[in-house]
Write a protein that holds these residues in place. Structure first.
Motif, PDB file in Angstrom:
ATOM      1  N   LYS A  75       0.896  -1.162   0.000  1.00 39.76           N
ATOM      2  CA  LYS A  75       0.000   0.000   0.000  1.00 39.76           C
ATOM      3  C   LYS A  75       0.928   1.204   0.000  1.00 39.76           C
ATOM      4  O   LYS A  75       0.988   1.977   0.946  1.00 39.76           O
ATOM      5  N   TRP A  76       1.670   1.259  -1.075  1.00 40.99           N
ATOM      6  CA  TRP A  76       2.787   2.195  -1.199  1.00 40.99           C
ATOM      7  C   TRP A  76       2.556   3.101  -2.393  1.00 40.99           C
ATOM      8  O   TRP A  76       2.156   2.648  -3.456  1.00 40.99           O
ATOM      9  N   SER A  77       2.839   4.372  -2.206  1.00 40.91           N
ATOM     10  CA  SER A  77       2.704   5.337  -3.295  1.00 40.91           C
ATOM     11  C   SER A  77       4.001   6.113  -3.427  1.00 40.91           C
ATOM     12  O   SER A  77       4.405   6.825  -2.496  1.00 40.91           O
ATOM     13  N   GLU A  78       4.691   5.973  -4.570  1.00 45.71           N
ATOM     14  CA  GLU A  78       5.915   6.733  -4.802  1.00 45.71           C
ATOM     15  C   GLU A  78       5.619   8.228  -4.797  1.00 45.71           C
ATOM     16  O   GLU A  78       6.428   9.037  -4.352  1.00 45.71           O
ATOM     17  N   GLY A  79       4.459   8.629  -5.316  1.00 47.16           N
ATOM     18  CA  GLY A  79       4.127  10.037  -5.390  1.00 47.16           C
ATOM     19  C   GLY A  79       3.840  10.647  -4.035  1.00 47.16           C
ATOM     20  O   GLY A  79       4.264  11.763  -3.727  1.00 47.16           O
ATOM     21  N   GLU A  80       3.121   9.922  -3.191  1.00 45.63           N
ATOM     22  CA  GLU A  80       2.727  10.462  -1.893  1.00 45.63           C
ATOM     23  C   GLU A  80       3.775  10.214  -0.817  1.00 45.63           C
ATOM     24  O   GLU A  80       3.683  10.750   0.282  1.00 45.63           O
ATOM     25  N   ARG A  81       4.771   9.374  -1.115  1.00 44.18           N
ATOM     26  CA  ARG A  81       5.838   9.070  -0.164  1.00 44.18           C
ATOM     27  C   ARG A  81       5.279   8.575   1.161  1.00 44.18           C
ATOM     28  O   ARG A  81       5.738   8.947   2.241  1.00 44.18           O
ATOM     29  N   GLY A  82       4.282   7.750   1.095  1.00 47.81           N
ATOM     30  CA  GLY A  82       3.681   7.238   2.321  1.00 47.81           C
ATOM     31  C   GLY A  82       3.206   5.814   2.154  1.00 47.81           C
ATOM     32  O   GLY A  82       3.176   5.271   1.047  1.00 47.81           O
ATOM     33  N   GLY A  83       2.837   5.203   3.272  1.00 45.54           N
ATOM     34  CA  GLY A  83       2.320   3.850   3.247  1.00 45.54           C
ATOM     35  C   GLY A  83       3.395   2.824   3.560  1.00 45.54           C
ATOM     36  O   GLY A  83       4.418   3.125   4.182  1.00 45.54           O
ATOM     37  N   TYR A  84       3.158   1.612   3.110  1.00 46.94           N
ATOM     38  CA  TYR A  84       4.060   0.508   3.424  1.00 46.94           C
ATOM     39  C   TYR A  84       4.062  -0.466   2.252  1.00 46.94           C
ATOM     40  O   TYR A  84       3.115  -0.519   1.456  1.00 46.94           O
ATOM     41  N   GLY A  85       5.122  -1.234   2.155  1.00 47.30           N
ATOM     42  CA  GLY A  85       5.188  -2.208   1.086  1.00 47.30           C
ATOM     43  C   GLY A  85       6.212  -3.287   1.374  1.00 47.30           C
ATOM     44  O   GLY A  85       7.346  -2.996   1.766  1.00 47.30           O
ATOM     45  N   VAL A  86       5.811  -4.539   1.212  1.00 45.33           N
ATOM     46  CA  VAL A  86       6.740  -5.661   1.234  1.00 45.33           C
ATOM     47  C   VAL A  86       7.090  -5.947  -0.216  1.00 45.33           C
ATOM     48  O   VAL A  86       6.202  -6.205  -1.037  1.00 45.33           O
ATOM     49  N   VAL A  87       8.363  -5.872  -0.540  1.00 46.29           N
ATOM     50  CA  VAL A  87       8.809  -5.997  -1.924  1.00 46.29           C
ATOM     51  C   VAL A  87      10.020  -6.910  -2.002  1.00 46.29           C
ATOM     52  O   VAL A  87      10.601  -7.292  -0.987  1.00 46.29           O
ATOM     53  N   ILE A  88      10.381  -7.262  -3.219  1.00 47.17           N
ATOM     54  CA  ILE A  88      11.694  -7.836  -3.506  1.00 47.17           C
ATOM     55  C   ILE A  88      12.467  -6.730  -4.212  1.00 47.17           C
ATOM     56  O   ILE A  88      12.035  -6.233  -5.256  1.00 47.17           O
ATOM     57  N   LEU A 186      -2.121  -3.290  -3.316  1.00 43.01           N
ATOM     58  CA  LEU A 186      -1.806  -4.126  -4.463  1.00 43.01           C
ATOM     59  C   LEU A 186      -1.075  -5.391  -4.025  1.00 43.01           C
ATOM     60  O   LEU A 186      -0.248  -5.354  -3.111  1.00 43.01           O
ATOM     61  N   ILE A 187      -1.381  -6.482  -4.668  1.00 47.19           N
ATOM     62  CA  ILE A 187      -0.620  -7.715  -4.541  1.00 47.19           C
ATOM     63  C   ILE A 187       0.053  -7.944  -5.889  1.00 47.19           C
ATOM     64  O   ILE A 187      -0.599  -7.958  -6.923  1.00 47.19           O
ATOM     65  N   ALA A 188       1.386  -8.069  -5.878  1.00 48.69           N
ATOM     66  CA  ALA A 188       2.212  -8.306  -7.074  1.00 48.69           C
ATOM     67  C   ALA A 188       2.518  -7.040  -7.857  1.00 48.69           C
ATOM     68  O   ALA A 188       2.803  -7.098  -9.047  1.00 48.69           O
ATOM     69  N   ALA A 189       2.489  -5.881  -7.206  1.00 49.46           N
ATOM     70  CA  ALA A 189       2.867  -4.614  -7.843  1.00 49.46           C
ATOM     71  C   ALA A 189       2.915  -3.537  -6.769  1.00 49.46           C
ATOM     72  O   ALA A 189       2.607  -3.786  -5.599  1.00 49.46           O
ATOM     73  N   TYR A 190       3.304  -2.323  -7.167  1.00 48.78           N
ATOM     74  CA  TYR A 190       3.179  -1.164  -6.286  1.00 48.78           C
ATOM     75  C   TYR A 190       2.905   0.061  -7.152  1.00 48.78           C
ATOM     76  O   TYR A 190       3.149   0.070  -8.361  1.00 48.78           O
ATOM     77  N   TRP A 191       2.361   1.119  -6.520  1.00 51.97           N
ATOM     78  CA  TRP A 191       2.001   2.329  -7.255  1.00 51.97           C
ATOM     79  C   TRP A 191       3.234   3.177  -7.528  1.00 51.97           C
ATOM     80  O   TRP A 191       4.047   3.424  -6.641  1.00 51.97           O
TER      81      TRP A 191
END
Length: 208
Positions: A75-88, A186-191
């Motif tokens: 639940k990550w937004s590059e534009g808003e610089r907020g939220g969280y994300g589990v990524v590789i 998102l599952i399998a992507a991020y914003w």
């Protein structure tokens, strides 16, 4: 149809009301597929949480032939610089991205990198023996908002206790509270921010 008399293929125009010429238009076909969960108050996490998943990454750290991070659950937004994300991340490592209440962004990662999916042992002429799968992982990422403690767990599903990718690792982040955002999970992507517009990117390549 191939006629019985051997005359080959023939076409017959069928007259219908829709026959005619129509104007065309460009229609982009975006790469990647993902699951989108609409924004909801229960997903706008501000404090501690744990995310777990079973994953089998095909090309960890690489997307469409280039080095790139891939979203697992975000639940990550590059534009808003907020939220969280589990990524590789770009190095193929399990990672956590956090956007703090004070605008701070932290990206932490585990070690070592995850192993890429292999359908068979290299050099073998048959599938992986006895059904032993060495590339499905159980992964968990835990964040404690009060202390900043982050714990990464990655457990390959195999019978080899000496697997070098089996690890539990602790990190510490300065983020003590997550800035919520209004983007869908998102599952399998991020914003991402593509020319100022929000778009789904960071597509995951593998199985979840």
């Amino acid at each position: 149809d191939a006629n019985a008399d051997g005359q080959g293929f023939k076409e017959t125009l069928v007259d219908t009301p829709v026959n005619g010429e129509y104007a065309g238009q460009r229609q982009d076909l975006p790469f990647g597929s993902y699951v989108m969960v609409p924004n909801h108050p229960s997903l706008r996490l501000r404090g501690s949480f744990t995310v777990t998943a079973w994953i089998a990454p095909t090309t960890p750290g690489e997307s469409f032939g280039a080095r790139a991070a891939q979203g697992v659950l975000t639940k990550w937004s590059e534009g808003e610089r907020g939220g969280y994300g589990v990524v590789i991340d770009e190095a193929g490592r399990l990672a956590l991205w956090l956007g703090g209440d004070n605008g701070q962004v932290d990206r932490l990662h585990a070690e070592p990198a995850l192993r890429a999916w292999r359908s068979a042992i290299p050099g073998a002429h048959r599938p992986r023996p006895h059904g032993v799968n060495t590339v499905w992982y159980f992964v968990a990422v835990s964040y404690d908002a009060s202390t900043g403690r982050v714990v990464f767990v990655q457990r390959p599903r195999n019978r080899f206790p000496g697997d070098p990718t089996r690890a539990t690792l602790e990190r510490t982040t300065a983020v003590r509270g997550i800035a919520p955002n209004e983007v869908p999970l998102l599952i399998a992507a991020y914003w991402t921010d593509d020319s100022g517009e929000r778009a789904a990117g960071g597509h995951y390549n593998g199985k979840i």
